[in-house]
Write a protein that holds these residues in place. Structure first.
Motif, PDB file in Angstrom:
ATOM      1  N   ILE A 193       4.931 -81.125   2.307  1.00  0.00           N
ATOM      2  CA  ILE A 193       3.745 -81.363   1.480  1.00  0.00           C
ATOM      3  C   ILE A 193       3.942 -80.757   0.095  1.00  0.00           C
ATOM      4  O   ILE A 193       3.680 -81.393  -0.934  1.00  0.00           O
ATOM      5  N   LEU A 194       4.433 -79.521   0.063  1.00  0.00           N
ATOM      6  CA  LEU A 194       4.661 -78.837  -1.209  1.00  0.00           C
ATOM      7  C   LEU A 194       5.693 -79.572  -2.057  1.00  0.00           C
ATOM      8  O   LEU A 194       5.490 -79.789  -3.257  1.00  0.00           O
ATOM      9  N   LEU A 195       6.803 -79.977  -1.448  1.00  0.00           N
ATOM     10  CA  LEU A 195       7.846 -80.679  -2.197  1.00  0.00           C
ATOM     11  C   LEU A 195       7.356 -82.039  -2.701  1.00  0.00           C
ATOM     12  O   LEU A 195       7.700 -82.453  -3.815  1.00  0.00           O
ATOM     13  N   ASP A 196       6.556 -82.744  -1.897  1.00  0.00           N
ATOM     14  CA  ASP A 196       5.968 -84.000  -2.364  1.00  0.00           C
ATOM     15  C   ASP A 196       5.107 -83.762  -3.598  1.00  0.00           C
ATOM     16  O   ASP A 196       5.158 -84.514  -4.569  1.00  0.00           O
ATOM     17  N   ARG A 197       4.308 -82.715  -3.564  1.00  0.00           N
ATOM     18  CA  ARG A 197       3.430 -82.392  -4.695  1.00  0.00           C
ATOM     19  C   ARG A 197       4.244 -82.022  -5.931  1.00  0.00           C
ATOM     20  O   ARG A 197       3.946 -82.450  -7.035  1.00  0.00           O
ATOM     21  N   LEU A 198       5.276 -81.188  -5.742  1.00  0.00           N
ATOM     22  CA  LEU A 198       6.099 -80.768  -6.878  1.00  0.00           C
ATOM     23  C   LEU A 198       6.862 -81.945  -7.483  1.00  0.00           C
ATOM     24  O   LEU A 198       7.112 -81.970  -8.682  1.00  0.00           O
ATOM     25  N   ALA A 199       7.234 -82.917  -6.644  1.00  0.00           N
ATOM     26  CA  ALA A 199       7.958 -84.098  -7.124  1.00  0.00           C
ATOM     27  C   ALA A 199       7.016 -85.147  -7.700  1.00  0.00           C
ATOM     28  O   ALA A 199       7.472 -86.166  -8.208  1.00  0.00           O
ATOM     29  N   GLY A 200       5.717 -84.913  -7.622  1.00  0.00           N
ATOM     30  CA  GLY A 200       4.755 -85.859  -8.155  1.00  0.00           C
ATOM     31  C   GLY A 200       4.494 -87.048  -7.252  1.00  0.00           C
ATOM     32  O   GLY A 200       3.953 -88.055  -7.690  1.00  0.00           O
ATOM     33  N   ILE A 201       4.881 -86.946  -5.996  1.00  0.00           N
ATOM     34  CA  ILE A 201       4.650 -88.040  -5.048  1.00  0.00           C
ATOM     35  C   ILE A 201       3.245 -87.882  -4.491  1.00  0.00           C
ATOM     36  O   ILE A 201       2.909 -86.868  -3.887  1.00  0.00           O
ATOM     37  N   GLU A 202       2.441 -88.873  -4.728  1.00  0.00           N
ATOM     38  CA  GLU A 202       1.054 -88.816  -4.270  1.00  0.00           C
ATOM     39  C   GLU A 202       0.948 -89.362  -2.850  1.00  0.00           C
ATOM     40  O   GLU A 202       1.224 -90.517  -2.597  1.00  0.00           O
ATOM     41  N   ARG A 203       0.592 -88.513  -1.955  1.00  0.00           N
ATOM     42  CA  ARG A 203       0.359 -88.882  -0.555  1.00  0.00           C
ATOM     43  C   ARG A 203      -0.996 -88.309  -0.178  1.00  0.00           C
ATOM     44  O   ARG A 203      -1.479 -87.385  -0.810  1.00  0.00           O
ATOM     45  N   PRO A 204      -1.590 -88.813   0.879  1.00  0.00           N
ATOM     46  CA  PRO A 204      -2.877 -88.251   1.316  1.00  0.00           C
ATOM     47  C   PRO A 204      -2.691 -86.835   1.871  1.00  0.00           C
ATOM     48  O   PRO A 204      -2.383 -86.646   3.040  1.00  0.00           O
ATOM     49  N   ALA A 205      -2.849 -85.853   1.001  1.00  0.00           N
ATOM     50  CA  ALA A 205      -2.598 -84.462   1.389  1.00  0.00           C
ATOM     51  C   ALA A 205      -3.521 -84.008   2.503  1.00  0.00           C
ATOM     52  O   ALA A 205      -3.133 -83.191   3.331  1.00  0.00           O
ATOM     53  N   LEU A 206      -4.731 -84.528   2.540  1.00  0.00           N
ATOM     54  CA  LEU A 206      -5.671 -84.114   3.577  1.00  0.00           C
ATOM     55  C   LEU A 206      -5.126 -84.459   4.958  1.00  0.00           C
ATOM     56  O   LEU A 206      -5.169 -83.628   5.876  1.00  0.00           O
ATOM     57  N   ALA A 207      -4.575 -85.642   5.126  1.00  0.00           N
ATOM     58  CA  ALA A 207      -4.009 -86.034   6.420  1.00  0.00           C
ATOM     59  C   ALA A 207      -2.806 -85.166   6.767  1.00  0.00           C
ATOM     60  O   ALA A 207      -2.630 -84.760   7.919  1.00  0.00           O
ATOM     61  N   GLN A 208      -1.983 -84.857   5.779  1.00  0.00           N
ATOM     62  CA  GLN A 208      -0.816 -84.008   6.029  1.00  0.00           C
ATOM     63  C   GLN A 208      -1.244 -82.598   6.411  1.00  0.00           C
ATOM     64  O   GLN A 208      -0.705 -82.007   7.346  1.00  0.00           O
ATOM     65  N   LEU A 209      -2.190 -82.056   5.689  1.00  0.00           N
ATOM     66  CA  LEU A 209      -2.676 -80.711   6.006  1.00  0.00           C
ATOM     67  C   LEU A 209      -3.352 -80.678   7.365  1.00  0.00           C
ATOM     68  O   LEU A 209      -3.236 -79.699   8.099  1.00  0.00           O
ATOM     69  N   LEU A 210      -4.063 -81.748   7.712  1.00  0.00           N
ATOM     70  CA  LEU A 210      -4.688 -81.828   9.031  1.00  0.00           C
ATOM     71  C   LEU A 210      -3.620 -81.827  10.124  1.00  0.00           C
ATOM     72  O   LEU A 210      -3.770 -81.154  11.151  1.00  0.00           O
ATOM     73  N   GLY A 211      -2.523 -82.527   9.918  1.00  0.00           N
ATOM     74  CA  GLY A 211      -1.426 -82.530  10.887  1.00  0.00           C
ATOM     75  C   GLY A 211      -0.839 -81.142  11.061  1.00  0.00           C
ATOM     76  O   GLY A 211      -0.596 -80.687  12.186  1.00  0.00           O
ATOM     77  N   ALA A 212      -0.611 -80.434   9.952  1.00  0.00           N
ATOM     78  CA  ALA A 212      -0.091 -79.066  10.043  1.00  0.00           C
ATOM     79  C   ALA A 212      -1.104 -78.152  10.734  1.00  0.00           C
ATOM     80  O   ALA A 212      -0.733 -77.293  11.536  1.00  0.00           O
ATOM     81  N   ALA A 213      -2.389 -78.353  10.444  1.00  0.00           N
ATOM     82  CA  ALA A 213      -3.430 -77.536  11.083  1.00  0.00           C
ATOM     83  C   ALA A 213      -3.476 -77.782  12.587  1.00  0.00           C
ATOM     84  O   ALA A 213      -3.683 -76.840  13.366  1.00  0.00           O
ATOM     85  N   LEU A 214      -3.259 -79.025  13.017  1.00  0.00           N
ATOM     86  CA  LEU A 214      -3.240 -79.321  14.450  1.00  0.00           C
ATOM     87  C   LEU A 214      -2.064 -78.631  15.139  1.00  0.00           C
ATOM     88  O   LEU A 214      -2.198 -78.126  16.259  1.00  0.00           O
ATOM     89  N   ILE A 215      -0.925 -78.586  14.475  1.00  0.00           N
ATOM     90  CA  ILE A 215       0.227 -77.891  15.047  1.00  0.00           C
ATOM     91  C   ILE A 215      -0.061 -76.401  15.167  1.00  0.00           C
ATOM     92  O   ILE A 215       0.202 -75.782  16.201  1.00  0.00           O
ATOM     93  N   LEU A 216      -0.647 -75.818  14.125  1.00  0.00           N
ATOM     94  CA  LEU A 216      -0.987 -74.395  14.175  1.00  0.00           C
ATOM     95  C   LEU A 216      -2.065 -74.118  15.223  1.00  0.00           C
ATOM     96  O   LEU A 216      -2.034 -73.081  15.895  1.00  0.00           O
ATOM     97  N   ALA A 217      -2.997 -75.057  15.406  1.00  0.00           N
ATOM     98  CA  ALA A 217      -4.005 -74.899  16.461  1.00  0.00           C
ATOM     99  C   ALA A 217      -3.339 -74.924  17.834  1.00  0.00           C
ATOM    100  O   ALA A 217      -3.714 -74.159  18.731  1.00  0.00           O
TER     101      ALA A 217
END
Length: 151
Positions: free
Chosen positions: A107-131
């Protein structure tokens, strides 16, 4: 497309098996020895396979940018750290933390490279793994018969 999904699943199986083997080796000989053997055997195997699978084996090695060799350094460090941590946290917790770290870094590398992706869905996926990791740390519920026998 389905062949790539199957290859990705096979890759996951290989990674899991490799982590387990490296974890056992790290218990016996240490994390750096596990990393050494992992990379030595991988190098020898690829050195034998590459000439058979590619006509351009070894071409361009001298022309590769210095950053191209960073992957090998990071890979060796990953195996050593993973082997060390695996013996202390266990397979499932280590794997979940590695996957969560990979997702957050992606997610961080996508943001730094300027690639726009739905960050909310990505963060939700990471949150599910941490849960899942948080749920895995809790002791398993005992059946009523086991609780009664414990009293």
């Amino acid at each position: 497309m389905s062949i790539y999904i199957l290859l990705a699943l096979l890759n996951g199986v290989c990674i899991g098996a490799s982590r387990a083997i490296n974890g056992r080796l790290a218990q016996q000989d240490g994390a750096f020895a596990a990393s050494w053997w992992n990379h030595l055997v991988g190098f020898l195997l690829l050195s034998a396979l590459l000439p058979m699978l590619s006509s351009s084996a070894g071409s361009g090695l001298a022309d590769a940018p210095v950053g191209a060799y960073l992957g090998g350094v990071l890979g060796a460090l990953f195996v050593a750290v993973n082997s060390h941590v695996l013996t202390r946290l266990g397979m499932m917790k280590t794997t979940l933390l590695v996957i969560a770290g990979q997702m957050l870094t992606g997610i961080l590398l996508d943001r730094l490279a300027g690639i726009e992706r739905p960050a909310l869905a990505q963060l939700l996926g990471a949150a599910l793994i941490l849960a899942g990791l948080w749920l895995a740390r809790r002791p398993a519920a005992q059946p009523a018969t086991a609780r009664a026998a414990a009293r």
